[in-house]
Write a protein that holds these residues in place. Structure first.
Motif, PDB file in Angstrom:
ATOM      1  N   THR A 183      -4.265   3.420   1.306  1.00 19.82           N
ATOM      2  CA  THR A 183      -3.189   3.331   0.318  1.00 19.82           C
ATOM      3  C   THR A 183      -2.547   4.705   0.211  1.00 19.82           C
ATOM      4  O   THR A 183      -3.155   5.712   0.538  1.00 19.82           O
ATOM      5  CB  THR A 183      -3.717   2.916  -1.070  1.00 19.82           C
ATOM      6  OG1 THR A 183      -4.670   3.877  -1.507  1.00 19.82           O
ATOM      7  CG2 THR A 183      -4.346   1.544  -1.028  1.00 19.82           C
ATOM      8  N   ASN A 184      -1.331   4.736  -0.257  1.00 18.80           N
ATOM      9  CA  ASN A 184      -0.601   5.989  -0.382  1.00 18.80           C
ATOM     10  C   ASN A 184       0.051   6.040  -1.757  1.00 18.80           C
ATOM     11  O   ASN A 184       1.249   5.877  -1.897  1.00 18.80           O
ATOM     12  CB  ASN A 184       0.455   6.103   0.720  1.00 18.80           C
ATOM     13  CG  ASN A 184       1.083   7.477   0.752  1.00 18.80           C
ATOM     14  OD1 ASN A 184       0.558   8.421   0.187  1.00 18.80           O
ATOM     15  ND2 ASN A 184       2.215   7.579   1.414  1.00 18.80           N
ATOM     16  N   ARG A 185      -0.772   6.257  -2.764  1.00 18.22           N
ATOM     17  CA  ARG A 185      -0.253   6.347  -4.126  1.00 18.22           C
ATOM     18  C   ARG A 185      -0.066   7.822  -4.456  1.00 18.22           C
ATOM     19  O   ARG A 185      -1.035   8.577  -4.580  1.00 18.22           O
ATOM     20  CB  ARG A 185      -1.208   5.685  -5.104  1.00 18.22           C
ATOM     21  CG  ARG A 185      -1.317   4.187  -4.891  1.00 18.22           C
ATOM     22  CD  ARG A 185      -2.101   3.561  -5.997  1.00 18.22           C
ATOM     23  NE  ARG A 185      -3.402   4.203  -6.160  1.00 18.22           N
ATOM     24  CZ  ARG A 185      -4.557   3.622  -5.946  1.00 18.22           C
ATOM     25  NH1 ARG A 185      -4.596   2.382  -5.562  1.00 18.22           N
ATOM     26  NH2 ARG A 185      -5.683   4.274  -6.121  1.00 18.22           N
ATOM     27  N   VAL A 186       1.165   8.231  -4.603  1.00 19.44           N
ATOM     28  CA  VAL A 186       1.495   9.637  -4.836  1.00 19.44           C
ATOM     29  C   VAL A 186       1.049  10.089  -6.219  1.00 19.44           C
ATOM     30  O   VAL A 186       0.672  11.242  -6.419  1.00 19.44           O
ATOM     31  CB  VAL A 186       3.019   9.858  -4.657  1.00 19.44           C
ATOM     32  CG1 VAL A 186       3.389  11.291  -4.901  1.00 19.44           C
ATOM     33  CG2 VAL A 186       3.443   9.421  -3.272  1.00 19.44           C
ATOM     34  N   GLU A 187       1.016   9.173  -7.182  1.00 17.61           N
ATOM     35  CA  GLU A 187       0.683   9.568  -8.561  1.00 17.61           C
ATOM     36  C   GLU A 187      -0.789   9.937  -8.734  1.00 17.61           C
ATOM     37  O   GLU A 187      -1.156  10.600  -9.691  1.00 17.61           O
ATOM     38  CB  GLU A 187       1.074   8.477  -9.555  1.00 17.61           C
ATOM     39  CG  GLU A 187       0.339   7.160  -9.400  1.00 17.61           C
ATOM     40  CD  GLU A 187       0.999   6.210  -8.412  1.00 17.61           C
ATOM     41  OE1 GLU A 187       0.463   5.112  -8.236  1.00 17.61           O
ATOM     42  OE2 GLU A 187       2.027   6.551  -7.836  1.00 17.61           O
ATOM     43  N   ASP A 188      -1.672   9.505  -7.830  1.00 21.02           N
ATOM     44  CA  ASP A 188      -3.087   9.841  -7.918  1.00 21.02           C
ATOM     45  C   ASP A 188      -3.367  11.146  -7.179  1.00 21.02           C
ATOM     46  O   ASP A 188      -3.187  11.215  -5.965  1.00 21.02           O
ATOM     47  CB  ASP A 188      -3.952   8.733  -7.299  1.00 21.02           C
ATOM     48  CG  ASP A 188      -3.873   7.427  -8.069  1.00 21.02           C
ATOM     49  OD1 ASP A 188      -3.455   7.482  -9.242  1.00 21.02           O
ATOM     50  OD2 ASP A 188      -4.222   6.388  -7.502  1.00 21.02           O
TER      51      ASP A 188
ATOM     52  N   THR B 286       0.804  -1.223   0.000  1.00 18.91           N
ATOM     53  CA  THR B 286       0.000   0.000   0.000  1.00 18.91           C
ATOM     54  C   THR B 286       0.835   1.270   0.000  1.00 18.91           C
ATOM     55  O   THR B 286       0.329   2.343  -0.319  1.00 18.91           O
ATOM     56  CB  THR B 286      -0.937   0.046   1.222  1.00 18.91           C
ATOM     57  OG1 THR B 286      -0.156   0.073   2.423  1.00 18.91           O
ATOM     58  CG2 THR B 286      -1.881  -1.128   1.230  1.00 18.91           C
ATOM     59  N   GLY B 287       2.087   1.181   0.386  1.00 18.02           N
ATOM     60  CA  GLY B 287       2.927   2.381   0.482  1.00 18.02           C
ATOM     61  C   GLY B 287       2.565   3.247   1.679  1.00 18.02           C
ATOM     62  O   GLY B 287       2.905   4.419   1.735  1.00 18.02           O
ATOM     63  N   SER B 288       1.877   2.679   2.647  1.00 18.74           N
ATOM     64  CA  SER B 288       1.422   3.418   3.825  1.00 18.74           C
ATOM     65  C   SER B 288       2.020   2.790   5.071  1.00 18.74           C
ATOM     66  O   SER B 288       2.087   1.572   5.183  1.00 18.74           O
ATOM     67  CB  SER B 288      -0.108   3.373   3.893  1.00 18.74           C
ATOM     68  OG  SER B 288      -0.565   3.938   5.087  1.00 18.74           O
TER      69      SER B 288
END
Length: 139
Positions: free
Chosen positions: A70-75, A43-45
């Motif tokens: 989740t931790n999606r920087v691109e969104d 999840t990147g979190s």
């Protein structure tokens, strides 16, 4: 109430059974830690699952609900999404719905929630002042 009846069996176990129970317990704990770390990577979190502590997100989320983060920087963040904030020096995450996106960064987001949770007297003072305002205000 917590029952510790299982500890009565420990003196009756031989060394092999006791060793097996200890290894079994360690495998369960290490499996849980591996699952947690795996979720962190996927999840990147750093907190992939959190519990909602207040009822401020009702009717969408209720107190005690589990949130999968989740931790999606691109969104990019969109209006209507749920955002989770971490404030430096605080252990509790703050969950809010995005109502409007501002271009300027505001550093005091969620401070009212923090003050009301950390200082119960402040909450009652605010409620008293609001009640006083309602009683005094004429319209």
């Amino acid at each position: 109430m917590l029952s510790l009846d299982f500890l009565d069996d420990v003196p009756q176990m031989n060394k092999q059974q006791l060793c097996y129970q200890v290894l079994n317990f360690r495998m369960i704990v290490s499996s849980a830690l591996m699952i947690w770390k795996g979720l962190m990577v996927i999840t990147g979190s750093e907190s992939p699952i959190v519990v909602l502590l207040s009822g401020s997100m009702e009717p969408a989320f209720h107190r005690g609900d589990l949130l999968f983060l989740t931790n999606r920087v691109e969104d990019p963040i969109q209006v209507g999404e749920t955002a989770v904030l971490r404030i430096e020096g605080r252990r509790i995450l703050i969950v809010h719905r995005v109502l409007k996106i501002h271009e300027k960064q505001i550093s005091c987001i969620g401070i009212g929630t923090i003050l009301m949770n950390d200082y119960p007297k402040f909450k009652y003072e605010v409620l008293f002042l609001l009640g006083l305002f309602v009683m005094v205000h004429r319209e």
